[in-house]
Scaffold this motif. Structure first.
Motif, PDB file in Angstrom:
ATOM      1  N   ASP A   1       0.837  -1.209   0.000  1.00 32.38           N
ATOM      2  CA  ASP A   1       0.000   0.000   0.000  1.00 32.38           C
ATOM      3  C   ASP A   1       0.865   1.250   0.000  1.00 32.38           C
ATOM      4  OD1 ASP A   1      -2.475  -1.157  -0.148  1.00 32.38           O
ATOM      5  OD2 ASP A   1      -2.684  -1.378   2.008  1.00 32.38           O
ATOM      6  N   LEU A   2       1.536   1.475  -1.113  1.00 32.22           N
ATOM      7  CA  LEU A   2       2.325   2.685  -1.342  1.00 32.22           C
ATOM      8  C   LEU A   2       1.871   3.272  -2.669  1.00 32.22           C
ATOM      9  CD1 LEU A   2       5.876   1.372  -0.337  1.00 32.22           C
ATOM     10  CD2 LEU A   2       4.513   3.030   0.933  1.00 32.22           C
ATOM     11  N   GLY A   3       1.985   4.567  -2.798  1.00 32.83           N
ATOM     12  CA  GLY A   3       1.568   5.197  -4.050  1.00 32.83           C
ATOM     13  C   GLY A   3       0.586   6.323  -3.813  1.00 32.83           C
ATOM     14  N   ASP A   4       0.301   7.060  -4.878  1.00 35.67           N
ATOM     15  CA  ASP A   4      -0.558   8.246  -4.779  1.00 35.67           C
ATOM     16  C   ASP A   4      -1.966   7.903  -4.310  1.00 35.67           C
ATOM     17  OD1 ASP A   4       1.545   9.771  -5.680  1.00 35.67           O
ATOM     18  OD2 ASP A   4       0.946   9.624  -7.787  1.00 35.67           O
ATOM     19  N   ARG A   5      -2.485   6.730  -4.687  1.00 40.23           N
ATOM     20  CA  ARG A   5      -3.869   6.400  -4.363  1.00 40.23           C
ATOM     21  C   ARG A   5      -4.109   6.265  -2.856  1.00 40.23           C
ATOM     22  NH1 ARG A   5      -1.336   1.686  -5.260  1.00 40.23           N
ATOM     23  NH2 ARG A   5      -1.965  -0.144  -4.015  1.00 40.23           N
ATOM     24  N   VAL A   6      -3.050   6.008  -2.083  1.00 35.80           N
ATOM     25  CA  VAL A   6      -3.199   5.864  -0.625  1.00 35.80           C
ATOM     26  C   VAL A   6      -2.423   6.937   0.123  1.00 35.80           C
ATOM     27  CG1 VAL A   6      -3.752   3.411  -0.556  1.00 35.80           C
ATOM     28  CG2 VAL A   6      -1.356   4.116  -0.696  1.00 35.80           C
ATOM     29  N   GLY A   7      -2.065   8.020  -0.557  1.00 39.90           N
ATOM     30  CA  GLY A   7      -1.475   9.167   0.133  1.00 39.90           C
ATOM     31  C   GLY A   7       0.034   9.177   0.227  1.00 39.90           C
ATOM     32  N   TRP A   8       0.726   8.339  -0.550  1.00 41.36           N
ATOM     33  CA  TRP A   8       2.185   8.333  -0.559  1.00 41.36           C
ATOM     34  C   TRP A   8       2.674   8.942  -1.877  1.00 41.36           C
ATOM     35  CZ3 TRP A   8       5.184   6.253   3.472  1.00 41.36           C
ATOM     36  CH2 TRP A   8       4.489   5.546   4.452  1.00 41.36           C
ATOM     37  N   SER A   9       3.537   9.923  -1.789  1.00 38.74           N
ATOM     38  CA  SER A   9       4.094  10.540  -3.009  1.00 38.74           C
ATOM     39  C   SER A   9       5.471   9.924  -3.289  1.00 38.74           C
ATOM     40  CB  SER A   9       4.213  12.052  -2.836  1.00 38.74           C
ATOM     41  OG  SER A   9       5.043  12.362  -1.727  1.00 38.74           O
ATOM     42  N   PHE A  10       5.716   9.582  -4.538  1.00 40.30           N
ATOM     43  CA  PHE A  10       6.953   8.897  -4.922  1.00 40.30           C
ATOM     44  C   PHE A  10       7.947   9.873  -5.543  1.00 40.30           C
ATOM     45  CE2 PHE A  10       9.523   6.858  -8.234  1.00 40.30           C
ATOM     46  CZ  PHE A  10      10.178   5.889  -7.487  1.00 40.30           C
ATOM     47  N   SER A  11       9.220   9.617  -5.234  1.00 43.20           N
ATOM     48  CA  SER A  11      10.295  10.356  -5.913  1.00 43.20           C
ATOM     49  C   SER A  11      11.484   9.411  -6.063  1.00 43.20           C
ATOM     50  CB  SER A  11      10.694  11.609  -5.115  1.00 43.20           C
ATOM     51  OG  SER A  11      11.191  11.252  -3.836  1.00 43.20           O
ATOM     52  N   GLY A  12      12.228   9.579  -7.152  1.00 46.09           N
ATOM     53  CA  GLY A  12      13.396   8.739  -7.388  1.00 46.09           C
ATOM     54  C   GLY A  12      14.589   9.564  -7.819  1.00 46.09           C
ATOM     55  N   SER A  13      15.750   9.216  -7.279  1.00 45.11           N
ATOM     56  CA  SER A  13      16.969   9.937  -7.634  1.00 45.11           C
ATOM     57  C   SER A  13      18.136   8.955  -7.576  1.00 45.11           C
ATOM     58  CB  SER A  13      17.214  11.099  -6.670  1.00 45.11           C
ATOM     59  OG  SER A  13      18.444  11.738  -6.947  1.00 45.11           O
ATOM     60  N   GLY A  14      18.797   8.761  -8.701  1.00 45.75           N
ATOM     61  CA  GLY A  14      19.882   7.788  -8.748  1.00 45.75           C
ATOM     62  C   GLY A  14      19.340   6.397  -8.464  1.00 45.75           C
ATOM     63  N   ASN A  15      19.949   5.738  -7.492  1.00 48.47           N
ATOM     64  CA  ASN A  15      19.464   4.403  -7.120  1.00 48.47           C
ATOM     65  C   ASN A  15      18.604   4.431  -5.856  1.00 48.47           C
ATOM     66  OD1 ASN A  15      21.478   4.956  -5.271  1.00 48.47           O
ATOM     67  ND2 ASN A  15      22.238   2.845  -5.198  1.00 48.47           N
ATOM     68  N   THR A  16      18.109   5.634  -5.490  1.00 45.20           N
ATOM     69  CA  THR A  16      17.304   5.798  -4.272  1.00 45.20           C
ATOM     70  C   THR A  16      15.839   6.028  -4.632  1.00 45.20           C
ATOM     71  OG1 THR A  16      19.170   6.761  -3.090  1.00 45.20           O
ATOM     72  CG2 THR A  16      16.991   7.112  -2.158  1.00 45.20           C
ATOM     73  N   MET A  17      14.972   5.234  -4.041  1.00 41.02           N
ATOM     74  CA  MET A  17      13.531   5.379  -4.223  1.00 41.02           C
ATOM     75  C   MET A  17      12.923   5.813  -2.891  1.00 41.02           C
ATOM     76  SD  MET A  17      12.851   1.852  -6.355  1.00 41.02           S
ATOM     77  CE  MET A  17      11.181   2.304  -6.831  1.00 41.02           C
ATOM     78  N   THR A  18      12.035   6.819  -2.945  1.00 42.77           N
ATOM     79  CA  THR A  18      11.446   7.349  -1.709  1.00 42.77           C
ATOM     80  C   THR A  18       9.938   7.482  -1.863  1.00 42.77           C
ATOM     81  OG1 THR A  18      13.464   8.615  -1.270  1.00 42.77           O
ATOM     82  CG2 THR A  18      11.483   9.234  -0.038  1.00 42.77           C
ATOM     83  N   TRP A  19       9.232   6.986  -0.865  1.00 44.00           N
ATOM     84  CA  TRP A  19       7.788   7.205  -0.762  1.00 44.00           C
ATOM     85  C   TRP A  19       7.535   8.029   0.503  1.00 44.00           C
ATOM     86  CZ3 TRP A  19       9.797   2.561  -2.449  1.00 44.00           C
ATOM     87  CH2 TRP A  19       9.315   2.063  -3.679  1.00 44.00           C
ATOM     88  N   ALA A  20       6.949   9.211   0.360  1.00 40.45           N
ATOM     89  CA  ALA A  20       6.698  10.102   1.502  1.00 40.45           C
ATOM     90  C   ALA A  20       5.204  10.186   1.787  1.00 40.45           C
ATOM     91  CB  ALA A  20       7.260  11.497   1.221  1.00 40.45           C
ATOM     92  N   LEU A  21       4.872  10.147   3.033  1.00 40.75           N
ATOM     93  CA  LEU A  21       3.470  10.216   3.455  1.00 40.75           C
ATOM     94  C   LEU A  21       3.038  11.674   3.527  1.00 40.75           C
ATOM     95  CD1 LEU A  21       1.249   8.187   4.347  1.00 40.75           C
ATOM     96  CD2 LEU A  21       1.983   8.548   6.699  1.00 40.75           C
ATOM     97  N   SER A  22       1.964  12.034   2.842  1.00 43.11           N
ATOM     98  CA  SER A  22       1.513  13.434   2.821  1.00 43.11           C
ATOM     99  C   SER A  22       0.977  13.850   4.190  1.00 43.11           C
ATOM    100  CB  SER A  22       0.426  13.617   1.765  1.00 43.11           C
ATOM    101  OG  SER A  22      -0.764  12.949   2.159  1.00 43.11           O
ATOM    102  N   GLN A  23       0.980  15.171   4.429  1.00 44.96           N
ATOM    103  CA  GLN A  23       0.505  15.704   5.709  1.00 44.96           C
ATOM    104  C   GLN A  23      -0.963  15.371   5.946  1.00 44.96           C
ATOM    105  OE1 GLN A  23       2.196  17.293   8.181  1.00 44.96           O
ATOM    106  NE2 GLN A  23       4.102  16.944   7.046  1.00 44.96           N
ATOM    107  N   ALA A  24      -1.775  15.472   4.896  1.00 44.26           N
ATOM    108  CA  ALA A  24      -3.206  15.177   5.044  1.00 44.26           C
ATOM    109  C   ALA A  24      -3.422  13.715   5.419  1.00 44.26           C
ATOM    110  CB  ALA A  24      -3.947  15.515   3.756  1.00 44.26           C
ATOM    111  N   THR A  25      -2.653  12.830   4.791  1.00 40.82           N
ATOM    112  CA  THR A  25      -2.791  11.409   5.103  1.00 40.82           C
ATOM    113  C   THR A  25      -2.276  11.108   6.501  1.00 40.82           C
ATOM    114  OG1 THR A  25      -2.468  10.928   2.753  1.00 40.82           O
ATOM    115  CG2 THR A  25      -2.306   9.077   4.279  1.00 40.82           C
TER     116      THR A  25
END
Length: 569
Positions: free
Chosen positions: A130-154
Motif C-alpha cells: 500500500d504505497l503510491g498516490d492512491r493511498v497518500g504516498w508521493s513517490f520520488s526517485g533519484s539515482g538508485n534511491t527510491m522514496t515514498w513520503a506520506l503526505s501531511q493530510a494522510t
C-alpha cells in the motif's frame, strides 16, 4: 362531553404517574417484593436504579494520549520491509530499505542495484504494498534511491484513525471489566489525540491502567531452526543470534531477532517472583509473520491440562487466518513455529502435522494474568502506545458530600418555589405545585429509562428545570389574570390563558432544548450530564405544566356541575 374528556385526561395522567413512580422506586429485572416498598428497600432500589457519575459516586479520571507518531513510524517500518520483499520477489536487486522519520516526516527509503529500472521496481512494489498516490504516498526517485513520503493530510487522517481505533479497543476492555457507566470520549484540542476516561466506582485505577496500556500484538512466526529432530536453535545473547544468520553482523530485512523465555521453566529458581525467567534466550524468526493478531477470532483463559493453579490461553483463528495457517503448516511439517506476543517469543512448537484454526499459549500464567492476556487478545492490539497525561481519583466520601449538597440545594429551591407559588397565586398555586412534583418524578424516571448517568451538573440541570417549570405556570397564571381583568368569565379566561401562553411556552422550551442538544453533541462528561437532565426536564414540563395543569383547572370548572364565578389566583 367535558366530563368524558376529563375522565380520559385523568386516566392518562394517573397511568403516566404510576408508571413513572414504579420506574423510579420499583425493582428492575425481577419481580417486586413487599420489602422493596419499605423505607430501607426503597433506598436500596433507588440506589440501584439511578446511575451516579464520577463526581457523585467517586472513581477515577484518566486522560491519555495516543502516541500516533509511533503508529506512523511502525507503518513506515512495515512498509519498508514489505517493499524490499516485493522487489526481491520480482527479481530486482535491493541493497537495503529503511524508514526515515526524521524532521517529523514519514518516508520509506529503498536503495536498489540498477537505477535504470526505478519505474519497473516501483510498479512491482506498489502492486503488492500500500504505497503510491492512491493511498497518500508521493513517490520520488533519484539515482538508485527510491522514496515514498506520506503526505501531511494522510498523516492526520491515519493519526485520527489510530485514535478512533484506540477508543474502540479501550471501550471494549473497560466494558469487559464491568465498570458501571464509564464515560469515554475525546479530550483537548482537535488533533491532540487525547482520550478522556471516567470510571465511577473505581478508586484504585492501577490495574485498569495496566490493562489499558497493555499491548496484545500476537503473531505466529516461522522459527529459523536447525534440521529436525534437533530442537529449535536458541542463543544466550542477541549478538550470537545475529552472527548465526551469516549476514555480516546485520539483521536481514526478512528476519527478526527476538527474546525468548519458556514460561514452563519458570518459578523453580526464584519462588518469590514465579513469573521471572531463569535466563533470557534469543531466537531468529522469519518476517513477515505467518499469521497476525488481526486474524484472531477468540481467546480464552483455561486451566492448564497439567492441573494445579496454572492457566493457559487457547485461541482460535478466523477463516481467512485458518486457511493461511493450514496452508503454511501443511507445507512446513518438521519445521518450528513460534508464538510471539508483543515482540517476545512465548513458546516454540514443532510442526508434526497440518494445523488449521486453533492454538494455545502455555506457561505458568496465574488466573488473573491469563484473563488479562485473553482480554487484550480478544479486544485487539492498540494501534499505538498510550501515555497518561492526567490522573485524578475522587473518593466516595467526596461523592457523598456532593450528593448531600445537591439534594439539599434541590429541596431548598423546591421549598422556596412552593412557598412563593402558594403565597402569590393562592389556591392556583397548588395546581403549580402538583405539576412541579410530577415533573420531578417523571424527569427521574426518564433518566432511569434512558440509562443516563446523574452527575453534579445534572443536578444543576434539575434545579434549573424547576425554575423553567415554574416559569411556565407563571406565564399561564399571569395570562389568566389579564383575561379576568378584561372582564372575561372564569372558563373563558382559563381557556384564553392557556391558549395564548402555550405558544410562548413552546418557543422558550424549543430554543432551550436546541441549545442543550448542542451542549450534548459538542460537550463532554459533566456538560453532557447537564444537557441530558435539562432536556428531559423540559420535555416532561410540556406535559406537566400544560396538560396536567389544564386538567386540574377543567376539574375545578366542572365539579358538581355548578358555575364558577371566581378563581383563587
Amino acid at each position: 362531553m367535558k366530563k368524558r374528556n376529563l375522565l380520559q385526561r385523568t386516566i392518562l395522567i394517573l397511568a403516566v404517574t404510576l408508571v413513572g413512580l414504579y420506574i423510579v422506586v420499583g425493582p428492575h429485572g425481577r419481580r417486586p417484593h413487599l420489602s422493596d416498598f419499605k423505607w430501607s428497600g426503597l433506598k436500596a432500589t433507588l440506589a440501584d436504579n439511578i446511575h451516579l457519575g464520577l463526581d457523585l459516586k467517586g472513581g477515577s479520571h484518566l486522560v491519555m494520549r495516543v502516541k500516533t507518531e509511533e503508529y506512523l513510524k511502525r507503518l513506515c517500518e512495515d512498509n519498508a520491509t514489505a517493499a524490499q520483499n516485493a522487489a526481491k520477489d520480482a527479481n530486482f536487486e535491493v541493497k537495503e530499505a529503511h524508514a526515515d522519520t526524521s524532521g517529523g516526516d514519514y518516508r520509506v527509503v529503498m536503495q536498489v542495484g540498477d537505477p535504470s529500472k526505478l519505474s519497473e521496481i516501483r510498479d512491482a512494489v506498489e502492486k503488492k504494498v500500500d504505497l503510491g498516490d492512491r493511498v497518500g504516498w508521493s513517490f520520488s526517485g533519484s539515482g538508485n534511491t527510491m522514496t515514498w513520503a506520506l503526505s501531511q493530510a494522510t498523516q492526520r487522517a491515519l493519526a485520527q484513525q489510530a485514535t478512533d481505533q484506540a477508543m474502540k479497543i479501550i471501550d471494549s476492555r473497560i466494558n469487559t471489566l464491568g465498570v458501571t457507566e464509564p464515560e469515554l470520549g475525546t479530550h483537548g484540542a482537535q488533533g491532540s489525540h487525547e482520550i478522556l476516561l471516567q470510571m465511577p466506582g473505581i478508586t484504585d485505577p492501577e490495574h485498569v491502567k495496566q490493562l489499558l496500556k497493555a499491548q496484545s500484538h500476537l503473531e505466529l512466526v516461522h522459527v529459523v531452526s536447525s534440521p529436525a529432530p534437533a530442537p529449535a536453535q536458541t542463543y544466550s545473547t542477541k549478538e550470537e543470534t545475529i552472527a548465526s544468520l551469516n549476514s555480516g553482523g546485520n539483521i536481514p530485512a526478512n528476519k527478526r531477532v527476538l527474546p525468548y523465555s519458556e514460561r514452563a521453566e519458570l518459578a523453580e529458581t526464584n519462588p518469590n517472583t514465579p513469573n521471572a525467567p531463569k535466563a533470557t534466550k534469543w531466537v531468529a524468526v522469519e518476517s513477515p509473520a505467518i499469521i497476525d493478531g488481526i486474524e484472531l477470532r477468540n481467546a480464552s483463559a483455561v486451566q492448564a491440562r497439567a492441573g494445579g493453579d496454572d492457566y493457559e490461553i487457547q485461541f482460535s483463528l478466523k477463516k481467512s487466518g485458518a486457511d493461511k495457517f493450514g496452508d503454511w503448516t501443511g507445507k512446513n511439517i518438521n519445521e518450528y513455529m513460534g508464538v510471539v506476543l508483543n515482540d517476545e517469543v512465548k513458546s516454540i512448537a514443532f510442526i508434526k502435522s497440518q494445523i488449521f484454526d486453533t492454538g494455545e499459549i502455555t506457561g505458568k500464567f496465574s488466573k488473573q494474568s491469563a484473563d488479562d492476556l485473553a482480554l487484550t487478545l480478544r479486544s485487539g492490539a492498540l494501534p499505538a502506545p498510550i501515555e497518561y497525561q492526567e490522573e485524578r481519583t475522587v473518593g466516595p466520601s467526596l461523592g457523598a458530600d456532593s450528593i448531600r449538597s445537591g439534594v439539599r440545594a434541590s429541596l431548598l429551591g423546591l421549598g422556596l418555589v412552593v412557598f412563593f407559588m402558594l403565597v402569590y397565586y393562592r389556591g392556583s398555586g397548588i395546581n403549580a405545585v402538583v405539576a412541579l412534583l410530577l415533573n420531578m418524578v417523571l424527569m427521574m424516571a426518564g433518566l432511569i429509562l434512558f440509562n443516563a448517568t446523574l452527575t453534579l451538573p445534572g443536578i444543576a440541570g434539575m434545579i434549573l428545570t424547576i425554575g423553567m417549570a415554574v416559569d411556565s405556570n407563571v406565564l399561564i397564571f399571569e395570562r389568566i389574570r389579564e383575561e379576568l381583568r378584561s372582564g372575561k368569565t372564569v372558563p373563558s379566561a382559563v381557556e384564553q390563558g392557556f391558549g395564548h401562553a402555550f405558544i410562548t411556552i413552546i418557543d422558550t422550551h424549543v430554543t432551550t432544548i436546541i441549545s442543550s442538544l448542542f451542549l450534548y453533541v459538542f460537550g463532554v462528561g459533566p456538560i453532557r450530564g447537564f444537557a441530558v437532565t435539562l432536556v428531559l426536564g423540559l420535555l416532561v414540563n410540556l406535559f406537566s405544566a400544560v396538560y396536567v395543569s389544564r386538567t386540574i383547572f377543567i376539574w375545578l370548572l366542572t365539579r358538581k356541575g355548578r358555575k364558577v364565578e371566581s378563581l383563587s389566583i
